[in-house]
Design a protein around this motif. Structure first.
Motif, PDB file in Angstrom:
ATOM      1  N   UNK A   1       0.824  -1.207   0.000  1.00 31.31           N
ATOM      2  CA  UNK A   1       0.000   0.000   0.000  1.00 31.31           C
ATOM      3  C   UNK A   1       0.866   1.268   0.000  1.00 31.31           C
ATOM      4  N   UNK A   2       1.947   1.244   0.762  1.00 33.47           N
ATOM      5  CA  UNK A   2       2.827   2.424   0.801  1.00 33.47           C
ATOM      6  C   UNK A   2       3.504   2.645  -0.543  1.00 33.47           C
ATOM      7  N   UNK A   3       3.893   1.562  -1.203  1.00 31.73           N
ATOM      8  CA  UNK A   3       4.514   1.700  -2.524  1.00 31.73           C
ATOM      9  C   UNK A   3       3.514   2.242  -3.532  1.00 31.73           C
ATOM     10  N   UNK A   4       2.280   1.768  -3.477  1.00 28.78           N
ATOM     11  CA  UNK A   4       1.223   2.303  -4.336  1.00 28.78           C
ATOM     12  C   UNK A   4       1.034   3.797  -4.070  1.00 28.78           C
ATOM     13  N   UNK A   5       1.029   4.165  -2.812  1.00 22.65           N
ATOM     14  CA  UNK A   5       0.823   5.573  -2.451  1.00 22.65           C
ATOM     15  C   UNK A   5       1.944   6.452  -2.997  1.00 22.65           C
ATOM     16  N   UNK A   6       3.154   5.916  -3.018  1.00 25.98           N
ATOM     17  CA  UNK A   6       4.280   6.701  -3.531  1.00 25.98           C
ATOM     18  C   UNK A   6       4.109   7.021  -5.012  1.00 25.98           C
ATOM     19  N   UNK A   7       3.431   6.150  -5.742  1.00 28.15           N
ATOM     20  CA  UNK A   7       3.232   6.375  -7.168  1.00 28.15           C
ATOM     21  C   UNK A   7       2.207   7.464  -7.434  1.00 28.15           C
TER      22      UNK A   7
ATOM     23  N   UNK B   1      -4.614  -6.716  -1.089  1.00 22.48           N
ATOM     24  CA  UNK B   1      -4.782  -7.639   0.032  1.00 22.48           C
ATOM     25  C   UNK B   1      -4.541  -9.081  -0.412  1.00 22.48           C
ATOM     26  N   UNK B   2      -5.102  -9.445  -1.562  1.00 19.19           N
ATOM     27  CA  UNK B   2      -4.857 -10.786  -2.078  1.00 19.19           C
ATOM     28  C   UNK B   2      -3.398 -11.023  -2.401  1.00 19.19           C
ATOM     29  N   UNK B   3      -2.723  -9.993  -2.955  1.00 15.55           N
ATOM     30  CA  UNK B   3      -1.296 -10.129  -3.267  1.00 15.55           C
ATOM     31  C   UNK B   3      -0.467 -10.319  -2.003  1.00 15.55           C
ATOM     32  N   UNK B   4      -0.859  -9.647  -0.922  1.00 10.47           N
ATOM     33  CA  UNK B   4      -0.113  -9.800   0.332  1.00 10.47           C
ATOM     34  C   UNK B   4      -0.287 -11.200   0.915  1.00 10.47           C
ATOM     35  N   UNK B   5      -1.462 -11.808   0.733  1.00 10.02           N
ATOM     36  CA  UNK B   5      -1.666 -13.183   1.202  1.00 10.02           C
ATOM     37  C   UNK B   5      -0.771 -14.157   0.432  1.00 10.02           C
ATOM     38  N   UNK B   6      -0.680 -13.946  -0.876  1.00  6.81           N
ATOM     39  CA  UNK B   6       0.212 -14.783  -1.684  1.00  6.81           C
ATOM     40  C   UNK B   6       1.665 -14.548  -1.299  1.00  6.81           C
ATOM     41  N   UNK B   7       2.013 -13.291  -1.049  1.00  5.25           N
ATOM     42  CA  UNK B   7       3.372 -12.969  -0.640  1.00  5.25           C
ATOM     43  C   UNK B   7       3.721 -13.646   0.682  1.00  5.25           C
TER      44      UNK B   7
ATOM     45  N   UNK C   1       3.760  -6.633  -8.020  1.00  7.18           N
ATOM     46  CA  UNK C   1       2.440  -6.322  -7.475  1.00  7.18           C
ATOM     47  C   UNK C   1       2.397  -4.913  -6.902  1.00  7.18           C
ATOM     48  N   UNK C   2       3.512  -4.477  -6.314  1.00  9.87           N
ATOM     49  CA  UNK C   2       3.536  -3.162  -5.676  1.00  9.87           C
ATOM     50  C   UNK C   2       3.327  -2.034  -6.676  1.00  9.87           C
ATOM     51  N   UNK C   3       3.794  -2.196  -7.905  1.00 11.96           N
ATOM     52  CA  UNK C   3       3.677  -1.120  -8.888  1.00 11.96           C
ATOM     53  C   UNK C   3       2.594  -1.382  -9.927  1.00 11.96           C
ATOM     54  N   UNK C   4       1.943  -2.534  -9.852  1.00 10.03           N
ATOM     55  CA  UNK C   4       0.936  -2.888 -10.849  1.00 10.03           C
ATOM     56  C   UNK C   4      -0.460  -2.978 -10.258  1.00 10.03           C
ATOM     57  N   UNK C   5      -0.586  -3.616  -9.100  1.00 10.45           N
ATOM     58  CA  UNK C   5      -1.894  -3.838  -8.480  1.00 10.45           C
ATOM     59  C   UNK C   5      -2.193  -2.673  -7.548  1.00 10.45           C
ATOM     60  N   UNK C   6      -3.239  -1.916  -7.847  1.00 13.62           N
ATOM     61  CA  UNK C   6      -3.513  -0.712  -7.070  1.00 13.62           C
ATOM     62  C   UNK C   6      -4.783  -0.797  -6.243  1.00 13.62           C
ATOM     63  N   UNK C   7      -5.716  -1.646  -6.592  1.00 10.21           N
ATOM     64  CA  UNK C   7      -6.938  -1.751  -5.821  1.00 10.21           C
ATOM     65  C   UNK C   7      -6.694  -2.330  -4.443  1.00 10.21           C
TER      66      UNK C   7
END
Length: 286
Positions: A31-37, A175-181, A164-170
């Motif tokens: 989420x923080x990486x998304x916010x930086x973009x 949340x789903x990406x973090x579960x996989x991570x 995921x950090x720079x591609x998935x923004x929703x």
């Protein structure tokens, strides 16, 4: 003498708790990486640093919680405090390098691959540096093939997380990406632990030093856990990160400027002409 190694001394408690911490750190970091973009260059380094520290603390906390379940029946286990703290620093710094690479240079194939390799090697270095902090009446040995597999898992997991950090923004997608991570990071840890065998010394060593896992648990975990909670508060109170999915889908600052409305139709003596929005129509000519 071969020691009896058990990585699940407390059953499913430590794997589940470790997985949840990895997911928490990953979710906050994404989420923080998304916010930086979405921000200008003024605040971007701060968001990237917060994201890198969140991921690094989450991974390290996962490792330490999981290690609390590691037990060798024939010997006590102690931890070198300095090396344990150094492993935390390595996790944060190396993850930070990867996050800043993709946050500043973008998610091009070359940048993403380089950042993923650096971050994955950093995660693996954190793990094996943490293992080197163990003190016991014996010597640890590693299976080279399994160690290599754990490093490959770390690199793949890191690359996928940075993508995921720079591609998935929703919000839900992140949340789903973090579960996989969390699955990938935990899988790397337990794959590395599967490579461990312990040769116990016949006589009790007299030069032991270090602290037990139980005595380190509170002071070692309280700092990273409090940091993750504070990072969570920052994320939760930022409306763009929680409710701004519509804003994230816009390509950039230009797209966030007020859109020009269609020109207003104005009748003239020769027919209908277009006048720019916001200007009064031309007077009718009779």
């Amino acid at each position: 003498m071969d020691g009896t190694v058990d990585g699940f001394r407390y059953g499913a408690v430590t794997p589940i708790a470790a997985y949840l911490m990895a997911c928490l750190g990953g979710a906050l970091g994404l989420r923080c990486t998304v916010r930086s973009l979405l921000d200008g260059r003024t605040w971007r380094p701060g968001w990237l640093a917060l994201g890198a520290a969140s991921i690094g603390c989450g991974i390290w906390t996962m490792h330490f919680i999981a290690m609390m379940g590691f037990h060798v029946q024939e010997t006590w286990i102690r931890y070198d405090t300095g090396l344990t703290l150094l492993s935390l620093l390595v996790a944060v710094v190396v993850v930070g390098i990867g996050v800043f690479l993709v946050g500043v240079r973008g998610a091009g194939r070359g940048t993403l691959l380089l950042a993923g390799v650096i971050t994955g090697l950093g995660v693996a270095a954190m793990h094996y540096l943490g293992m080197a902090a163990l003190r016991m009446n014996g010597e640890m040995h590693y299976d080279a093939v399994t160690v290599t597999l754990s490093v490959v898992i770390a690199i793949v997991a890191a690359t996928a997380a940075l993508w995921a950090a720079v591609t998935i923004r929703g919000f839900l997608a992140s949340l789903g990406a973090s579960l996989v991570m969390g699955v990938a990071v935990s899988g790397m840890h337990y794959t590395g632990m599967a490579a461990v065998s312990v040769e116990v010394h016949g006589t009790l060593a007299t030069s032991w030093s270090g602290a037990s896992a139980s005595s380190l648990a509170l002071p070692m975990l309280i700092g990273p856990v409090v940091f993750l909670l504070l990072a969570g508060v920052v994320v939760m109170f930022d409306p763009l990160l929680v409710l701004g999915d519509g804003e994230w889908n816009r390509p950039g600052p230009a797209a966030r400027s007020p859109r020009r409305r269609p020109a207003a139709a104005v009748e003239t003596g020769a027919g209908t002409a277009a006048a720019p929005f916001g200007e009064p129509p031309a007077p009718r000519q009779w």
